[in-house]
Design a protein around this motif. Sequence first.
Motif: not given
Length: 103
Positions: A68, A72-73
Amino acid sequence: MYHPPTENQPNRLNGYSPVPVYPAYPVYGEVPIDVVCPYCQTRVFTVTTKEDGNLTYAAASLLCFMGCWLGCCLIPFCIDTCKDVIHTCPNCRAPLGKFNRLC
């Protein structure tokens, strides 16, 4: 016959002292606590602020490692339950303690 307490005797109610007893080392958590500031000697409720800590970076690294990595991280940096909590005195603004989510 009832004798009122003198100035030398403490006022006791059923064996309990009416003076509140505070622990020598307060336990800092997620919520503000009632504490006596060691800097300004004032009894206050601490002010809490959130700060990125080890758990935030560990969760972001884990998400990045899992694939990710396109944004998304960065989600753990937006979640307050992943962040450490800093307790400060509202009177003198001195830092009083820190609650670490992950040591």
